[in-house]
Design a protein around this motif. Structure first.
Motif, PDB file in Angstrom:
ATOM      1  N   SER A  19       0.710  -1.305   0.010  1.00 61.34           N
ATOM      2  CA  SER A  19       0.123  -0.008  -0.081  1.00 61.34           C
ATOM      3  C   SER A  19       0.872   1.227  -0.017  1.00 61.34           C
ATOM      4  O   SER A  19       2.087   1.306   0.685  1.00 61.34           O
ATOM      5  CB  SER A  19      -0.946   0.026   1.197  1.00 61.34           C
ATOM      6  OG  SER A  19      -0.314   0.270   2.586  1.00 61.34           O
ATOM      7  N   ALA A  20       0.616   2.328  -0.777  1.00 56.07           N
ATOM      8  CA  ALA A  20       1.338   3.534  -1.001  1.00 56.07           C
ATOM      9  C   ALA A  20       0.170   4.528  -0.305  1.00 56.07           C
ATOM     10  O   ALA A  20      -0.797   4.952  -0.560  1.00 56.07           O
ATOM     11  CB  ALA A  20       1.674   3.799  -2.437  1.00 56.07           C
ATOM     12  N   GLU A  21       0.918   5.642   0.563  1.00 53.82           N
ATOM     13  CA  GLU A  21       0.265   6.511   0.939  1.00 53.82           C
ATOM     14  C   GLU A  21       1.293   7.801   1.184  1.00 53.82           C
ATOM     15  O   GLU A  21       2.490   7.729   1.423  1.00 53.82           O
ATOM     16  CB  GLU A  21      -0.558   6.272   2.150  1.00 53.82           C
ATOM     17  CG  GLU A  21       0.305   6.021   3.271  1.00 53.82           C
ATOM     18  CD  GLU A  21      -0.685   5.647   4.765  1.00 53.82           C
ATOM     19  OE1 GLU A  21      -1.321   6.531   4.988  1.00 53.82           O
ATOM     20  OE2 GLU A  21      -0.684   4.528   5.065  1.00 53.82           O
ATOM     21  N   GLU A  22       0.846   9.026   1.688  1.00 50.92           N
ATOM     22  CA  GLU A  22       1.424  10.260   1.991  1.00 50.92           C
ATOM     23  C   GLU A  22       0.885  10.587   3.315  1.00 50.92           C
ATOM     24  O   GLU A  22      -0.271  10.665   3.848  1.00 50.92           O
ATOM     25  CB  GLU A  22       1.329  11.601   1.046  1.00 50.92           C
ATOM     26  CG  GLU A  22       2.008  11.180  -0.145  1.00 50.92           C
ATOM     27  CD  GLU A  22       2.041  12.422  -1.004  1.00 50.92           C
ATOM     28  OE1 GLU A  22       1.702  13.466  -0.290  1.00 50.92           O
ATOM     29  OE2 GLU A  22       2.555  12.485  -2.215  1.00 50.92           O
ATOM     30  N   ILE A  23       1.882  10.376   4.514  1.00 55.09           N
ATOM     31  CA  ILE A  23       1.660  10.274   6.022  1.00 55.09           C
ATOM     32  C   ILE A  23       2.050  11.853   6.210  1.00 55.09           C
ATOM     33  O   ILE A  23       2.945  12.327   6.055  1.00 55.09           O
ATOM     34  CB  ILE A  23       2.208   9.354   6.692  1.00 55.09           C
ATOM     35  CG1 ILE A  23       1.828   7.965   6.199  1.00 55.09           C
ATOM     36  CG2 ILE A  23       1.991   9.663   8.222  1.00 55.09           C
ATOM     37  CD1 ILE A  23       2.745   6.891   6.969  1.00 55.09           C
ATOM     38  N   ASN A  29       4.767  20.467   9.005  1.00 48.95           N
ATOM     39  CA  ASN A  29       4.062  20.663   7.553  1.00 48.95           C
ATOM     40  C   ASN A  29       4.725  20.017   6.628  1.00 48.95           C
ATOM     41  O   ASN A  29       4.908  20.416   5.576  1.00 48.95           O
ATOM     42  CB  ASN A  29       4.087  22.062   7.419  1.00 48.95           C
ATOM     43  CG  ASN A  29       3.035  22.529   6.336  1.00 48.95           C
ATOM     44  OD1 ASN A  29       2.008  22.072   5.855  1.00 48.95           O
ATOM     45  ND2 ASN A  29       3.490  23.546   5.567  1.00 48.95           N
ATOM     46  N   ARG A  30       4.927  18.746   6.719  1.00 50.17           N
ATOM     47  CA  ARG A  30       5.503  17.917   5.989  1.00 50.17           C
ATOM     48  C   ARG A  30       5.002  16.600   5.263  1.00 50.17           C
ATOM     49  O   ARG A  30       4.317  15.899   6.205  1.00 50.17           O
ATOM     50  CB  ARG A  30       7.103  17.433   6.569  1.00 50.17           C
ATOM     51  CG  ARG A  30       7.995  16.617   5.648  1.00 50.17           C
ATOM     52  CD  ARG A  30       9.221  16.386   6.234  1.00 50.17           C
ATOM     53  NE  ARG A  30      10.337  16.033   5.289  1.00 50.17           N
ATOM     54  CZ  ARG A  30      10.804  16.551   4.440  1.00 50.17           C
ATOM     55  NH1 ARG A  30      10.736  17.873   4.186  1.00 50.17           N
ATOM     56  NH2 ARG A  30      11.821  15.968   3.574  1.00 50.17           N
ATOM     57  N   SER A  31       4.778  16.408   4.140  1.00 54.42           N
ATOM     58  CA  SER A  31       4.026  15.127   3.799  1.00 54.42           C
ATOM     59  C   SER A  31       4.925  14.149   3.252  1.00 54.42           C
ATOM     60  O   SER A  31       5.933  14.292   2.313  1.00 54.42           O
ATOM     61  CB  SER A  31       3.025  15.623   2.543  1.00 54.42           C
ATOM     62  OG  SER A  31       2.550  14.409   2.123  1.00 54.42           O
ATOM     63  N   ILE A  32       5.142  13.027   4.010  1.00 57.12           N
ATOM     64  CA  ILE A  32       6.165  11.818   3.755  1.00 57.12           C
ATOM     65  C   ILE A  32       5.307  10.766   2.927  1.00 57.12           C
ATOM     66  O   ILE A  32       4.465  10.072   3.505  1.00 57.12           O
ATOM     67  CB  ILE A  32       6.518  11.263   5.104  1.00 57.12           C
ATOM     68  CG1 ILE A  32       7.008  12.492   5.924  1.00 57.12           C
ATOM     69  CG2 ILE A  32       7.482  10.315   5.040  1.00 57.12           C
ATOM     70  CD1 ILE A  32       7.296  12.165   7.388  1.00 57.12           C
ATOM     71  N   PRO A  33       5.897  10.434   1.825  1.00 59.47           N
ATOM     72  CA  PRO A  33       5.491   9.442   0.885  1.00 59.47           C
ATOM     73  C   PRO A  33       5.958   8.000   1.340  1.00 59.47           C
ATOM     74  O   PRO A  33       7.279   8.143   1.418  1.00 59.47           O
ATOM     75  CB  PRO A  33       5.945   9.695  -0.529  1.00 59.47           C
ATOM     76  CG  PRO A  33       6.285  11.186  -0.377  1.00 59.47           C
ATOM     77  CD  PRO A  33       6.677  11.485   0.745  1.00 59.47           C
TER      78      PRO A  33
END
Length: 248
Positions: A19-23, A29-33
């Motif tokens: 599964s892939a997501e952005e946490i 204020n950081r989106s971590i793939p």
């Protein structure tokens, strides 16, 4: 629609699924793939008997999804693997001049914070997995990030595997077991690898693969090298001693 969501959620936890997501790390204020691979024996993972977890950090400029040969090997060994993209478009480029240890430390500190955040975030989501006994795996700069976190004060990093990292000294800690797989085309900086005496004092195994290249230690590398790395990782996790590994 609710029924469809239930089906998709169930699929995420099928053995061998990915599964892939952005946490979102709201504090930065950081989106971590990330890409999460589940173990082949997922039915064995329970709250009472947690399955192991590996955080995989890619080399600089290499997609975090380009280590399938490693995630598949680790999944076969019962691991959940969280492959992490550390560098985002807004991040400063990795320095290439001057004192690289000093100039790149910002990158490694940021990466270590990301690993620490993901440990706390995912631990609450996945109670069937042992986030307090993490294996860190990293290629090149990802190995430097892993070593940096290993050198920090924490109780949850139990083992580290680096693929030809070159800048950050491996932790010299009796509570952390380490395998460092080395390429043949570039040396590590002074002090990164243990001395002969430190080899004896700590659980650190360094194995050089003849005729291997630093940039080939991903899915884009030759099959013989990927197979050798996977074999070394499997043997290490299964408890094969460093001397036996080196002779293979």
């Amino acid at each position: 629609m609710k029924y469809l969501k239930v089906i998709l959620a169930a699929f995420m936890f099928v053995a061998g699924a990915v599964s892939a997501e952005e946490i979102q790390d709201k504090s930065r204020n950081r989106s971590i793939p990330v890409e999460i691979s589940y173990p082949s024996n997922i039915s064995n993972c329970t709250v009472e008997k947690k399955c192991p977890v590996a955080f995989l950090s890619a080399g600089y400029g290499v997609a975090h999804t380009k280590y399938i040969f490693l995630t598949e090997q680790l999944a076969e060994l019962g691991y959940m693997v969280v492959a992490i993209r550390h560098e985002l478009p807004e991040d400063p480029a990795l320095s290439v001049e001057g004192n690289l240890f000093e100039s790149r430390s910002e990158n490694w500190i940021r990466g270590a914070r990301t690993l620490n955040f993901l440990k706390d975030e995912l631990e609450s989501r996945y109670p069937n997995y042992a986030f307090n006994e993490l294996l860190l795996v990293g290629h090149s700069n990802g190995g430097d990030i892993s070593a940096w976190l290993g050198n920090e004060e924490n109780l949850y990093v139990k083992s580290i595997i680096t693929l030809d990292h070159r800048r950050v000294p491996l932790p010299r800690k009796k509570e952390i077991s380490i395998l460092s797989i080395r390429g043949s085309d570039f040396p590590a900086d002074k002090g990164v690898l243990p001395t002969v005496q430190e080899d004896a004092d700590y659980d650190i195994c360094v194995i050089k693969i003849p005729e291997s290249k630093h940039n080939d230690m991903s899915d884009d590398g030759p099959d013989w090298l990927k197979g050798k790395i996977a074999e070394l990782v499997k043997n290490y996790i299964n408890g094969v001693g460093c001397n036996e590994q080196s002779k293979a």
